[in-house]
Design an enzyme around this catalytic site. Structure first.
Site, PDB file in Angstrom:
ATOM      1  N   ARG A 228       0.851  -1.190   0.000  1.00 49.07           N
ATOM      2  CA  ARG A 228       0.000   0.000   0.000  1.00 49.07           C
ATOM      3  C   ARG A 228       0.884   1.235   0.000  1.00 49.07           C
ATOM      4  NH1 ARG A 228      -3.597  -2.381  -1.590  1.00 49.07           N
ATOM      5  NH2 ARG A 228      -5.660  -2.747  -0.710  1.00 49.07           N
ATOM      6  N   HIS A 276      -0.720   0.979  -9.454  1.00 54.50           N
ATOM      7  CA  HIS A 276      -1.441   0.073  -8.554  1.00 54.50           C
ATOM      8  C   HIS A 276      -2.056  -1.075  -9.375  1.00 54.50           C
ATOM      9  CE1 HIS A 276      -3.717  -0.245  -4.495  1.00 54.50           C
ATOM     10  NE2 HIS A 276      -3.666  -1.429  -5.078  1.00 54.50           N
TER      11      HIS A 276
END
Ligand code: NDP
Ligand code: OXD
Length: 313
Positions: A228, A276
């Site tokens: 993350r 991502h």
């Protein structure tokens, strides 16, 4: 137990395919419809809007469409019902591919060769065997273990760090706060596959990067983050690259996503950026797993892959 209806609330994802696939077995209500609806018993979510889940009076379980659940727990009003995270071979395979791809690219000097090619330079730097390199996986969970086993099969030395002791054959494992510095000191390529929790936020900072091993055939240490973005401090990574603390980095996640156009990471010659995209949640593979779990739950069986709310993942 009666067959429950699903509320689908997936900010940032195209909901149509999810809706189609989940509708094969159940009625699906697409957000913004469905708030406060007493006929809804399940929510399938990605970054649901705050207070949405607490408005559902008969909610029995929440299904994340990702392996990470920080996007759900960011709303403190989420009711105390089971939260199921994604564990799926398909997602694990994608992540393993990403990690192995990035490790091999750094190990085989991909950045140097791309830069040489641009300048038409014919030069072969020294080659090192994989077993000269220690890859340290921060977060030895479902995704970390799968990547570790492929890296082992390629001959890399592999270290793993987790919250609790997680022995794995062939891997040097470290646990908890006490294990962090020894883990970093034995690691050349740091692969971050941690969940974002109050304990892990900002953990990939300058001080931590400074602890990585420098004595290796790579000519410096390398960071790969596919966990993350808020695990890391973007500015600390730039600083570490500038002063040689880090040789190179592959980043799939960022403090702010999409990565702002003004970020120096976009054009940094030592950084490889992906949006991502390390392991995409594919509804074709994940929706049937959710439907199977809902059916099993209604037969009185236990839900699998539940989130520990206290641990935050
Ligand atoms: P798991 O829950 O299976 O594993 C998490 C690992 O992190 C565990 O080993 C856990 O330790 C460890 N951990 C958690 N907190 C700490 C801590 N405070 N200190 C040390 N170790 C800690 O998760 P997954 O492997 O399924 O996924 C990991 C993360 O990858 C997700 O949470 C998500 O954020 C990210 N992800 C990113 C994707 C992308 O496309 N970029 C795609 C999919 C996931 P322990 O074993 O002791 O519990
Ligand atoms: C996930 C993600 O958590 O895609 O699965 O980030």
């Amino acid at each position: 137990m009666e067959k429950g209806r699903i509320l689908l609330a997936v900010t940032g994802f195209h909901p149509q395919r999810w809706r189609e696939l989940l509708s094969a077995e159940r009625e699906v209500v697409l957000e913004p419809d469905g708030a406060s609806d007493p006929s809804i018993t399940y929510a399938v979510v990605w970054k649901q809007r705050p207070n949405l889940l607490s408005s559902l009076p008969n909610l029995r379980a929440v299904f994340s469409i990702g392996a990470g659940v920080d996007h759900i727990l960011a709303d403190p009003t989420v009711p105390d019902v089971p939260i199921v995270k994604v564990v799926a071979d398909n997602l694990t395979q994608y992540m393993t591919e990403y990690v192995v791809w990035r490790v091999l690219d750094h190990h085989r000097q991909g950045m140097l060769y791309r830069s040489q090619q641009k300048r038409k330079i014919w030069h072969e730097p020294p080659q090192r065997p994989a077993d000269d390199i220690s890859v340290g996986i921060m977060g030895l969970g479902t995704l970390g273990r799968a990547a570790a086993s492929v890296l082992l099969s390629l001959g890399f030395a592999v270290n793993g760090w987790s919250r609790s002791e997680r022995p794995m054959k062939g891997v040097s494992t470290y646990a908890g706060e006490a294990g962090l510095i020894p883990f970093l000191n034995a690691t050349d390529i740091l692969v971050v596959l941690l969940p974002l929790t109050p304990r892990t936020q900002g953990i990939v900072n300058y001080g931590v990067l400074k602890e990585l091993r420098k004595r290796n055939g790579l000519g410096g240490s390398v960071l790969i983050n596919a966990g993350r973005g808020r695990l890391q401090k973007d500015a600390d990574i730039v600083r570490a690259l500038e002063d040689g603390t880090l040789k190179e980095a592959s980043l799939d996640v960022f403090e702010v996503e999409p990565l702002p156009k003004t970020s120096p990471l976009w054009s940094h010659p030592k950084v490889f950026v992906t949006p991502h995209a390390a392991a995409t949640s594919d509804p074709v593979h994940l929706a049937p797993i959710m439907l199977r779990q809902m059916a099993a739950f209604e037969r009185g069986e236990k839900l699998e892959n539940l989130v520990d709310r206290d641990a935050g993942y």
